[in-house]
Design a protein around this motif. Sequence first.
Motif: not given
Length: 104
Positions: A32, A35, A59, A63
């Motif tokens: 995380c 990202a 996220w 994802s």
Amino acid sequence: RADLGNTVKGDGFKYRGRGLIQITGRANYAACGEALGLDLVNEPELLEQPQHAAMSAAWFWSSRGLNTLADQGDLLKITKRINGGTNGLADRQALYGKALKVLA
């Protein structure tokens, strides 16, 4: 738990559920953080800030491919991907039904 990437004693507590969708485990914090451009491994408490809490949920949702499942109304698969089981499924189904009535 090792399956969450926790490798050092205390990782379970350090990388406990934070953010709107409760990111847990060192591995998820690292992914995380990468990202979002945040150092969540060294500063896990960043997920307690509203903007990062919201972005971490977005996220996670993205994802895990949850939009496709949501478009299909597949709350069972969404629930399993989020928490590995079916905890809270009945509540989600009831809220989903109410949301459909309001938004449709």
